[in-house]
Design a protein around this motif. Structure first.
Motif, PDB file in Angstrom:
ATOM      1  N   VAL A  62      27.082  91.335  -5.793  1.00 31.27           N
ATOM      2  CA  VAL A  62      25.706  90.888  -5.987  1.00 31.27           C
ATOM      3  C   VAL A  62      25.717  89.496  -6.622  1.00 31.27           C
ATOM      4  CG1 VAL A  62      25.591  92.160  -8.181  1.00 31.27           C
ATOM      5  CG2 VAL A  62      23.481  91.399  -7.077  1.00 31.27           C
ATOM      6  N   ASP A  63      25.011  88.556  -5.993  1.00 27.36           N
ATOM      7  CA  ASP A  63      24.899  87.190  -6.505  1.00 27.36           C
ATOM      8  C   ASP A  63      23.735  87.107  -7.470  1.00 27.36           C
ATOM      9  OD1 ASP A  63      27.081  86.048  -5.174  1.00 27.36           O
ATOM     10  OD2 ASP A  63      25.912  85.818  -3.338  1.00 27.36           O
ATOM     11  N   LEU A  64      23.983  86.460  -8.607  1.00 22.66           N
ATOM     12  CA  LEU A  64      23.001  86.367  -9.677  1.00 22.66           C
ATOM     13  C   LEU A  64      22.677  84.912  -9.968  1.00 22.66           C
ATOM     14  CD1 LEU A  64      24.781  88.906 -12.056  1.00 22.66           C
ATOM     15  CD2 LEU A  64      22.924  89.407 -10.460  1.00 22.66           C
ATOM     16  N   ALA A  65      21.401  84.621 -10.156  1.00 27.11           N
ATOM     17  CA  ALA A  65      20.960  83.281 -10.528  1.00 27.11           C
ATOM     18  C   ALA A  65      20.452  83.313 -11.963  1.00 27.11           C
ATOM     19  CB  ALA A  65      19.862  82.794  -9.582  1.00 27.11           C
ATOM     20  N   ALA A 101      23.020 101.897  -4.168  1.00 27.06           N
ATOM     21  CA  ALA A 101      23.237 100.778  -5.082  1.00 27.06           C
ATOM     22  C   ALA A 101      22.840  99.457  -4.434  1.00 27.06           C
ATOM     23  CB  ALA A 101      24.696 100.738  -5.519  1.00 27.06           C
ATOM     24  N   VAL A 102      23.236  99.268  -3.188  1.00 31.67           N
ATOM     25  CA  VAL A 102      22.872  98.030  -2.484  1.00 31.67           C
ATOM     26  C   VAL A 102      21.355  97.924  -2.357  1.00 31.67           C
ATOM     27  CG1 VAL A 102      23.009  96.809  -0.279  1.00 31.67           C
ATOM     28  CG2 VAL A 102      25.061  97.854  -1.255  1.00 31.67           C
ATOM     29  N   GLY A 103      20.707  99.015  -2.017  1.00 35.13           N
ATOM     30  CA  GLY A 103      19.251  98.986  -1.899  1.00 35.13           C
ATOM     31  C   GLY A 103      18.567  98.660  -3.207  1.00 35.13           C
ATOM     32  N   GLU A 119      25.526  93.009  -1.196  1.00 38.09           N
ATOM     33  CA  GLU A 119      26.093  93.546   0.033  1.00 38.09           C
ATOM     34  C   GLU A 119      27.269  94.450  -0.291  1.00 38.09           C
ATOM     35  OE1 GLU A 119      27.848  90.789   2.704  1.00 38.09           O
ATOM     36  OE2 GLU A 119      29.049  89.798   1.177  1.00 38.09           O
ATOM     37  N   ALA A 120      27.499  95.423   0.592  1.00 36.61           N
ATOM     38  CA  ALA A 120      28.656  96.295   0.461  1.00 36.61           C
ATOM     39  C   ALA A 120      29.860  95.606   1.086  1.00 36.61           C
ATOM     40  CB  ALA A 120      28.387  97.632   1.145  1.00 36.61           C
TER      41      ALA A 120
END
Length: 383
Positions: A183-186, A240-242, A254-255
């Motif tokens: 997961v990308d975080l800003a 988790a992705v959702g 993304e998985a």
């Protein structure tokens, strides 16, 4: 000139300690974590790699005993034949790390978040005290509360309280499947990283591991590892992705599939974290034990954008790659946060002749000195 000794048995090791030489003794395995036990003055280096071999393995009892110089690869292979593993996820296994080095360093990998640290799995130790006596503590059973808990005292002691001869561990069944989610975080790196830890708790995402890669002042990437039975992990990964996409955007999470070890930017990092290959040449690999409350301040104080860094084990440690000069500058501040920085491997951060810290926290100093006085009254072991 470095003087080395290689005892071939526990008896030879006891005799070496009893010799009464003016030189102190420094104990090493094969040198995968050399900065945790750097050369000290005229200390004699005692290489423990000759004391190796699994002495007892009871798969049905979930216990294993081995000599301190036993490579972790040998132990992992034996456990894998019975579908078992070392839950504390030790680093540098493929680099040749030994059982004694893993216990003496106290270093755990990403799995510490779910399974716990090294200290949680040491049932019994045999070690040598400063008088050259073979000492035993703990017991080869999971439930044992007899006497002083010497095994836990030896975890992270770096051989300064005496060399380990044999260790008995509690082991666990290996999960049948593992999946990774990225997961990308800003936003500001420390704050967004800690928010991800909170989000996983709120959304009941049961991670086996959660590592957060610091990529820039306003960018980081979270890596979640989920483990269990295949059908259950696949469903938990989907959920988790959702949930993460609902929080951070459709393109954020993304998985990565099952046990992905790719080299690309989206490749799961577990191999890089295990062998510390994320540390560039010429840098010092540094670990700082922390807590969720202290991690944000530690990152803001010690990390600069552009430097490789990880918030590890769900916020319980910070891993950095620093230049020797940068690490010296941080240490020179003399504050509590920078005192937590422990060099593990890489470039030597200490100028020639400079005093080297022993890594003991100020709050534990009195207890540490009392333990040293009891176990090493004649000062035979290098500090």
């Amino acid at each position: 000139m470095v003087v080395e000794q290689r005892p071939a048995s526990a008896e030879q090791l006891c005799e070496l300690v009893r010799e009464g030489s003016d030189a102190s003794l420094r104990f090493v395995g094969v040198g995968t974590k050399p900065l945790l036990a750097p050369p000290a003055g005229n200390a004699v280096t005692v290489v423990m790699g000759t004391l190796r071999g699994i002495t007892e393995y009871r798969p049905s009892e979930f216990t294993l005993s081995a000599l301190a110089g036993t490579p972790l690869t040998e132990i992992s292979d034996a456990l894998a034949e019975n579908g078992q593993f070392l839950p504390f996820d030790p680093p540098l296994v493929r680099a040749g790390a030994t059982l004694g080095g893993a216990i003496a360093s106290g270093l755990a990998g990403p799995g510490r978040m779910h399974w716990g640290g090294v200290r949680d799995y040491v049932l019994e130790v045999r070690c040598v005290d400063g008088l050259g006596r073979l000492v035993r503590g703990g017991g080869r059973v999971v439930k044992n509360a007899a006497g002083f808990d010497l095994p836990k005292l030896m975890v992270g002691a770096g051989g300064r309280l005496g060399p380990l001869v044999e260790v008995t561990l509690k082991i666990f069944p290996r999960p049948l499947a593992r999946h990774t989610v990225a997961v990308d975080l800003a936003g500001p790196a420390p704050r967004s990283a800690l928010e991800l830890v909170g989000a996983c708790r709120e959304d009941a995402i049961a991670c086996e591991a959660l590592e957060i890669e610091l990529l820039g002042a306003d960018r980081c990437r979270g890596w979640l590892r989920l483990a269990g039975a295949e059908h259950a992990v696949a469903e938990r990964t989907r959920r988790a992705v959702g949930g993460l996409r609902a929080r951070y955007g459709a393109a954020a999470a993304e998985a990565c599939g099952e046990d992905v070890e790719g080299d690309g930017s989206r490749g799961a990092p577990w191999r890089r974290l295990e062998d510390w290959s994320w540390v560039p040449p010429g840098a010092v690999a540094v670990r700082a034990p922390s807590s969720l409350r202290a991690t944000e301040a530690l990152v803001e104080r010690c990390w600069r954008p552009g430097e490789p860094g990880w918030i590890g084990a769900g916020g319980q440690q910070l891993l950095l790659a620093l230049s020797p000069q940068r690490l010296s500058e941080l240490w020179s501040g003399g504050d509590e946060l920078t005192a937590r920085l422990q060099p593990v491997r890489g470039a030597d951060p200490w100028p020639a002749g400079a005093p080297r810290p022993d890594g003991v926290a100020p709050a534990a100093r009195a207890f540490y000195e009392a333990a040293r006085s009891a176990l090493d009254p004649n000062g035979r072991f290098a500090r």
